[in-house]
Design a protein around this motif. Sequence first.
Motif, mmCIF file in Angstrom:
data_model
loop_
_atom_site.group_PDB
_atom_site.id
_atom_site.type_symbol
_atom_site.label_atom_id
_atom_site.label_comp_id
_atom_site.label_asym_id
_atom_site.label_seq_id
_atom_site.Cartn_x
_atom_site.Cartn_y
_atom_site.Cartn_z
ATOM 1 N N ASN A 30 0.826 -1.200 0.000
ATOM 2 C CA ASN A 30 0.000 0.000 0.000
ATOM 3 C C ASN A 30 0.864 1.256 0.000
ATOM 4 O OD1 ASN A 30 -1.964 -1.995 0.653
ATOM 5 N ND2 ASN A 30 -3.250 -0.412 1.530
ATOM 6 N N VAL A 31 0.243 2.385 -0.339
ATOM 7 C CA VAL A 31 0.924 3.670 -0.277
ATOM 8 C C VAL A 31 0.025 4.668 0.444
ATOM 9 C CG1 VAL A 31 2.197 3.310 -2.419
ATOM 10 C CG2 VAL A 31 -0.029 4.464 -2.469
ATOM 11 N N ALA A 32 0.620 5.733 0.950
ATOM 12 C CA ALA A 32 -0.150 6.828 1.540
ATOM 13 C C ALA A 32 0.344 8.124 0.904
ATOM 14 C CB ALA A 32 0.038 6.868 3.054
ATOM 15 N N THR A 33 -0.466 9.174 1.013
ATOM 16 C CA THR A 33 -0.020 10.472 0.495
ATOM 17 C C THR A 33 0.495 11.331 1.656
ATOM 18 O OG1 THR A 33 -2.119 11.650 0.783
ATOM 19 C CG2 THR A 33 -1.852 10.344 -1.233
ATOM 20 N N TYR A 34 1.278 12.318 1.294
ATOM 21 C CA TYR A 34 1.803 13.232 2.313
ATOM 22 C C TYR A 34 0.661 13.878 3.093
ATOM 23 C CZ TYR A 34 6.134 12.727 -0.315
ATOM 24 O OH TYR A 34 7.236 12.206 -0.942
ATOM 25 N N GLY A 35 -0.349 14.306 2.357
ATOM 26 C CA GLY A 35 -1.481 14.951 3.016
ATOM 27 C C GLY A 35 -2.229 13.994 3.929
ATOM 28 N N GLN A 36 -2.322 12.757 3.504
ATOM 29 C CA GLN A 36 -2.989 11.743 4.321
ATOM 30 C C GLN A 36 -2.266 11.559 5.647
ATOM 31 O OE1 GLN A 36 -3.065 7.963 2.322
ATOM 32 N NE2 GLN A 36 -4.246 6.940 3.926
ATOM 33 N N ILE A 37 -0.959 11.452 5.580
ATOM 34 C CA ILE A 37 -0.177 11.288 6.804
ATOM 35 C C ILE A 37 -0.306 12.525 7.695
ATOM 36 C CG2 ILE A 37 2.150 11.015 7.731
ATOM 37 C CD1 ILE A 37 1.027 8.493 6.461
ATOM 38 N N ALA A 38 -0.226 13.698 7.083
ATOM 39 C CA ALA A 38 -0.349 14.933 7.869
ATOM 40 C C ALA A 38 -1.704 14.997 8.567
ATOM 41 C CB ALA A 38 -0.164 16.149 6.962
ATOM 42 N N THR A 39 -2.751 14.624 7.844
ATOM 43 C CA THR A 39 -4.098 14.649 8.419
ATOM 44 C C THR A 39 -4.222 13.656 9.562
ATOM 45 O OG1 THR A 39 -5.061 15.346 6.315
ATOM 46 C CG2 THR A 39 -6.535 14.302 7.909
ATOM 47 N N LEU A 40 -3.746 12.446 9.346
ATOM 48 C CA LEU A 40 -3.818 11.424 10.396
ATOM 49 C C LEU A 40 -2.986 11.835 11.609
ATOM 50 C CD1 LEU A 40 -3.513 8.196 8.213
ATOM 51 C CD2 LEU A 40 -5.530 8.984 9.454
ATOM 52 N N ALA A 41 -1.928 12.596 11.361
ATOM 53 C CA ALA A 41 -1.072 13.039 12.466
ATOM 54 C C ALA A 41 -1.676 14.246 13.179
ATOM 55 C CB ALA A 41 0.319 13.375 11.949
ATOM 56 N N GLY A 42 -2.806 14.738 12.673
ATOM 57 C CA GLY A 42 -3.512 15.803 13.367
ATOM 58 C C GLY A 42 -3.276 17.201 12.846
ATOM 59 N N SER A 43 -2.499 17.351 11.775
ATOM 60 C CA SER A 43 -2.248 18.673 11.211
ATOM 61 C C SER A 43 -2.346 18.637 9.687
ATOM 62 C CB SER A 43 -0.867 19.183 11.615
ATOM 63 O OG SER A 43 -0.768 19.331 13.014
ATOM 64 N N PRO A 44 -3.566 18.763 9.181
ATOM 65 C CA PRO A 44 -3.800 18.646 7.738
ATOM 66 C C PRO A 44 -3.011 19.666 6.911
ATOM 67 C CG PRO A 44 -5.872 18.701 8.961
ATOM 68 C CD PRO A 44 -4.800 19.009 9.934
ATOM 69 N N GLN A 45 -2.618 20.752 7.543
ATOM 70 C CA GLN A 45 -1.926 21.804 6.804
ATOM 71 C C GLN A 45 -0.443 21.512 6.609
ATOM 72 O OE1 GLN A 45 -4.873 22.702 6.443
ATOM 73 N NE2 GLN A 45 -4.707 24.908 6.646
ATOM 74 N N ARG A 46 0.030 20.502 7.262
ATOM 75 C CA ARG A 46 1.474 20.316 7.284
ATOM 76 C C ARG A 46 1.981 19.216 6.360
ATOM 77 N NH1 ARG A 46 3.630 21.303 13.448
ATOM 78 N NH2 ARG A 46 1.595 21.788 14.274
ATOM 79 N N SER A 47 1.305 19.008 5.254
ATOM 80 C CA SER A 47 1.750 17.962 4.324
ATOM 81 C C SER A 47 3.187 18.193 3.884
ATOM 82 C CB SER A 47 0.842 17.948 3.102
ATOM 83 O OG SER A 47 0.757 19.230 2.537
ATOM 84 N N ARG A 48 3.524 19.462 3.723
ATOM 85 C CA ARG A 48 4.877 19.791 3.287
ATOM 86 C C ARG A 48 5.921 19.344 4.288
ATOM 87 N NH1 ARG A 48 5.000 24.872 -0.646
ATOM 88 N NH2 ARG A 48 6.758 23.979 -1.693
ATOM 89 N N LEU A 49 5.538 19.479 5.550
ATOM 90 C CA LEU A 49 6.473 19.097 6.602
ATOM 91 C C LEU A 49 6.697 17.590 6.611
ATOM 92 C CD1 LEU A 49 8.234 20.016 8.864
ATOM 93 C CD2 LEU A 49 6.251 20.017 10.378
ATOM 94 N N VAL A 50 5.683 16.845 6.224
ATOM 95 C CA VAL A 50 5.843 15.386 6.159
ATOM 96 C C VAL A 50 6.968 15.031 5.194
ATOM 97 C CG1 VAL A 50 4.737 13.211 5.512
ATOM 98 C CG2 VAL A 50 3.447 14.937 6.774
#
Length: 108
Positions: A30-50
């Motif tokens: 499976n794969v995940a997206t940066y935004g998906q991980i950021a959202t699951l981590a509680g900060s949807p705005q931080r995809s870039r940081l992922v």
Amino acid sequence: MKNTREARQRTQQDFSERVWQLVAAIPSGNVATYGQIATLAGSPQRSRLVGRILSHLPAESRLPWYRVINAQGKISNPDPKRQQQLLELDGVEVKLLRVKLRRYQWQS
DNA sequence: CCTATGACCATAG
DNA sequence: CCTATGGCCATAG
């Protein structure tokens, strides 16, 4: 809630730890997206940081960073060849640096 | 403080 | 499909 440098660093450290934990939980195949991980981590705005966090992993890290791609299903790593190879070892099809999210995206 | 730079994203054309 | 744009956030100079 005070906004000291220490407090800010702590929340960012928390975010990093959640990112590591979540990436570690992506199943092989499976794969995940940066935004998906950021959202699951509680900060949807931080995809870039992922992406930044994954780019700073130590070389010997066993974290499956290669299972994280962008929202278009495309590999955005500046050196995509290795990532493609690792994904294919997972059994994920990659065509022209692209993965079908419909088929492979992690349903957390 | 300001600008530049990212393994990002949604939207518009 | 592509590029452009605006927004986002952290870091470096």
